[in-house]
Design an enzyme around this catalytic site. Structure first.
Site, PDB file in Angstrom:
ATOM      1  N   LYS A 155      -3.054 -11.905  -6.906  1.00  0.00           N
ATOM      2  CA  LYS A 155      -4.707 -12.610  -6.228  1.00  0.00           C
ATOM      3  C   LYS A 155      -6.185 -11.567  -6.819  1.00  0.00           C
ATOM      4  CE  LYS A 155      -6.340  -9.714  -2.332  1.00  0.00           C
ATOM      5  NZ  LYS A 155      -6.177  -9.833  -1.072  1.00  0.00           N
ATOM      6  N   LYS A 205     -11.300  -7.920  -5.119  1.00  0.00           N
ATOM      7  CA  LYS A 205     -12.045  -7.519  -5.243  1.00  0.00           C
ATOM      8  C   LYS A 205     -12.305  -5.144  -5.379  1.00  0.00           C
ATOM      9  CE  LYS A 205     -13.515  -7.099   0.287  1.00  0.00           C
ATOM     10  NZ  LYS A 205     -13.708  -8.034   1.126  1.00  0.00           N
ATOM     11  N   LYS A 261       0.946  -0.824   0.219  1.00  0.00           N
ATOM     12  CA  LYS A 261      -0.126  -0.301   0.340  1.00  0.00           C
ATOM     13  C   LYS A 261       0.521   1.572  -0.192  1.00  0.00           C
ATOM     14  CE  LYS A 261      -3.730  -1.985   1.320  1.00  0.00           C
ATOM     15  NZ  LYS A 261      -4.875  -2.638   2.436  1.00  0.00           N
TER      16      LYS A 261
END
Ligand code: TYM
Length: 331
Positions: free
Chosen positions: A194, A197, A113
């Protein structure tokens, strides 16, 4: 004999993916047969990304309805909203003071992040410690999660052991549970990353809300390989796309990978994909039918939320009192 305790959580951040279902919710449902399960909708964790009021409250109810549709039974298990049990934030602060700065700097999700955005908030840094508080409050034995959360469980174990070393056996040291056939469902277009969402390219993910047409398009576009003749075989290293599709099909049909490899022997990728499309459409249509049944009944959903928080608080309070007592905060 007392049942072992399972705890896990999920963020109410928009669309749920097939990854969330296979890596987490499917296991959550199955574990109820054997364990005492406590599941939380981690709304505090979702605040690390700015949330609009009306959307967040809608997302919470959506996720709750989806959990019920996936078979979480509020009569058997506790399901609650994280922020409704203030003990989570209280224990979080205490655990902050038992966690080293360097430990958190080494968290892969944090590093990813900060790599993408230097202006992240302190919540992103603190995030795994709040997860540790969630887990440790309930004297959890086992935590069902996807592969992306393993490092956070390791951190939880380290914090708990450190605390126990100073104050005695206050926390149970939790273990992870992975769905080994689906611990990390991969993106459809790039099977090296991965299925997430938060992916901007929605062609990478199957949402539990995708309709038949969208599912068909996405599976048709899913990456395979150019092997000739085509071979439908689980081989993560050389055939990551096909392996990912096999894992998905295996989980929604409950057929083993070995059995699927046999069934699709000498078949081409088109045939294989058609079967995935048919099975996925069937599976998701059934799931959504149940979802809408629960989602339309907000009164019922809200009663689950109130009851869940009440029950969770009782357990959370026992641990928090032990903690505050041994530290010397109870005077
Ligand atoms: P979240 O909301 O990102 O994901 C919920 C669960 O879904 C799993 N998962 C996957 N599994 C397999 N393949 C994928 N592609 C995939 N994508 C997601 C995640 O591993 C997770 O198990 N921090 C947590 C929520 C949380 C929590 C907790 C979990 C809060 N407190 C305490 C366990 C214990 C999270 O953001 O999950």
């Amino acid at each position: 004999m007392k049942k072992k305790i399972i705890f896990s959580g999920i963020q109410p951040t928009g669309l749920l993916t097939l990854g969330n279902y296979i890596g987490a919710l499917k296991q959550w449902q199955e574990l109820q047969k054997k364990y005492f399960c406590i599941y939380c909708i981690a709304d505090l964790h979702s605040l690390t990304i700015h949330q609009k009021k009306s959307i967040l409250s809608k997302n919470i109810l959506d996720i709750l309805a989806m959990c019920l549709a996936c078979g979480i039974n509020p009569e058997k298990s506790i399901i609650f909203i994280q922020s409704h049990v203030p003990q989570h934030s209280q224990l979080n602060w205490i655990l902050n003071c038992f966690t080293n700065f360097g430990e958190i700097q080494r968290m892969i999700q944090f590093k990813e992040k900060i790599f993408l955005n230097k202006n992240i908030n302190v919540g992103v840094f603190n995030y795994p410690i709040l997860m540790a508080a969630d887990i440790l409050l309930y004297q959890t034995n086992k935590v069902p999660v996807g592969k992306d959360q393993i490092q956070h469980i390791e951190l939880t174990r380290n914090i708990a052991s450190r605390f126990n070393k100073i104050y005695g056996n206050i926390f149970t040291i939790p273990e992870k549970i992975l769905n080994y056939n689906g611990a990390c469902i991969k993106s459809l277009i790039n099977p090296n990353k991965k299925m997430s969402k938060s992916d901007f390219n929605k062609n990478n993910i199957i949402s539990l809300f995708d309709n038949d047409f969208i599912i068909e398009q996405k599976i048709k576009n899913a990456i395979t390989d150019s092997n000739y003749p085509p071979i439908i075989k689980y081989d993560l290293k050389n055939k990551p796309g096909i392996s990912n599709l096999l894992v998905i099909l295996s989980n929604i049909t409950k057929c083993s990978i070995k059995r699927l490899e046999k069934d699709f022997q000498n078949k081409n990728y088109n045939y294989f994909k058609k079967s995935i499309i048919n099975n996925l459409c069937l599976f998701l249509n059934r799931l959504r039918k149940k979802y809408f049944f629960y989602r339309e009944n907000e009164k019922y959903l809200k009663s689950i939320i109130i009851n869940g928080a009440e029950k969770a608080k009782k357990y959370a309070d026992i641990t928090l009192q032990k903690v505050t007592n041994v530290i010397g905060l109870d005077i």
